[in-house]
Design a protein around this motif. Sequence first.
Motif, PDB file in Angstrom:
ATOM      1  N   ASP A   1       0.827  -1.210   0.000  1.00 49.75           N
ATOM      2  CA  ASP A   1       0.000   0.000   0.000  1.00 49.75           C
ATOM      3  C   ASP A   1       0.863   1.262   0.000  1.00 49.75           C
ATOM      4  N   ILE A   2       1.957   1.236   0.744  1.00 52.66           N
ATOM      5  CA  ILE A   2       2.872   2.381   0.761  1.00 52.66           C
ATOM      6  C   ILE A   2       3.541   2.517  -0.606  1.00 52.66           C
ATOM      7  N   LYS A   3       3.851   1.386  -1.225  1.00 54.94           N
ATOM      8  CA  LYS A   3       4.432   1.394  -2.579  1.00 54.94           C
ATOM      9  C   LYS A   3       3.483   2.123  -3.533  1.00 54.94           C
ATOM     10  N   TYR A   4       2.181   1.841  -3.438  1.00 55.96           N
ATOM     11  CA  TYR A   4       1.222   2.518  -4.303  1.00 55.96           C
ATOM     12  C   TYR A   4       1.176   4.011  -3.989  1.00 55.96           C
ATOM     13  N   ALA A   5       1.169   4.348  -2.703  1.00 55.60           N
ATOM     14  CA  ALA A   5       1.113   5.757  -2.300  1.00 55.60           C
ATOM     15  C   ALA A   5       2.292   6.539  -2.864  1.00 55.60           C
ATOM     16  N   ASN A   6       3.438   5.876  -2.991  1.00 53.44           N
ATOM     17  CA  ASN A   6       4.639   6.541  -3.500  1.00 53.44           C
ATOM     18  C   ASN A   6       4.705   6.570  -5.025  1.00 53.44           C
ATOM     19  N   GLU A   7       4.068   5.592  -5.678  1.00 50.48           N
ATOM     20  CA  GLU A   7       4.205   5.458  -7.127  1.00 50.48           C
ATOM     21  C   GLU A   7       2.954   5.823  -7.922  1.00 50.48           C
ATOM     22  N   MET A   8       1.843   6.128  -7.246  1.00 51.16           N
ATOM     23  CA  MET A   8       0.564   6.315  -7.922  1.00 51.16           C
ATOM     24  C   MET A   8       0.662   7.266  -9.110  1.00 51.16           C
ATOM     25  N   SER A   9       0.097   6.809 -10.239  1.00 53.11           N
ATOM     26  CA  SER A   9       0.110   7.579 -11.480  1.00 53.11           C
ATOM     27  C   SER A   9      -0.958   6.996 -12.398  1.00 53.11           C
ATOM     28  N   ILE A  10      -1.209   7.644 -13.520  1.00 52.70           N
ATOM     29  CA  ILE A  10      -2.183   7.151 -14.494  1.00 52.70           C
ATOM     30  C   ILE A  10      -1.789   5.755 -14.975  1.00 52.70           C
ATOM     31  N   LEU A  11      -0.502   5.574 -15.279  1.00 52.84           N
ATOM     32  CA  LEU A  11      -0.017   4.301 -15.794  1.00 52.84           C
ATOM     33  C   LEU A  11      -0.193   3.188 -14.760  1.00 52.84           C
TER      34      LEU A  11
END
Length: 203
Positions: A173-183
């Motif tokens: 979940d933290i990985k997503y919070a750091n990497e979130m983007s359209i792609l």
Amino acid sequence: MSRIVYSIFKRTLDIFGAIMGIVLLSPVLLVVSILIKLESKGKVLFSQKRVGLNGKEFKIYKFRSMVENAEDLKKNLEDKNEMSGPMFKIKSDPRITRVGSFIRKTSIDELPQLINVLKGDMSLVGPRPSLPKEVESFEPWMLKRLEVKPGLTCYWQVSGRNSIGFHEWMELDIKYANEMSILVDIKLIFKTFLVLFGDKNAY
């Protein structure tokens, strides 16, 4: 891409995706509602308080997959919990109905959360929303997941779900919070469809 542009894209995708999902899946929603009502007494939809963006609580919706007094029966099952950390889950939960078992395996029980997406409480993609008592047990570093709007699918959802330990779940979940983007969002939505149709390689 700026955060503002991404936010506009994400909300547009949420609204469009939720409306399309409700319209296209309406026959499934109707049949499941009837089956739930026929098998056991109680409401078709189950609602529960969850923690969302910035720690704000909201009411999440699901198809009811358990008997009506499931929360009362949970007290007698605490010692059978198979999840690490503050989460509670057991494979052969006696509270789950026959219809409930099917809709859980296929994630159909989560479809009413499209309403939450339309309301803006949730997004199509984001960390799964936690219970208030679970958040109380979070370590400080885990609270970063609350900086992101919770969603229907996430890295955990397409990476094995219950086979993943609590700490690894939080790390995803933290990985997503750091990497979130359209792609990343499009990639996770695509992988979710693959997992739903049984493609284990999507993990």
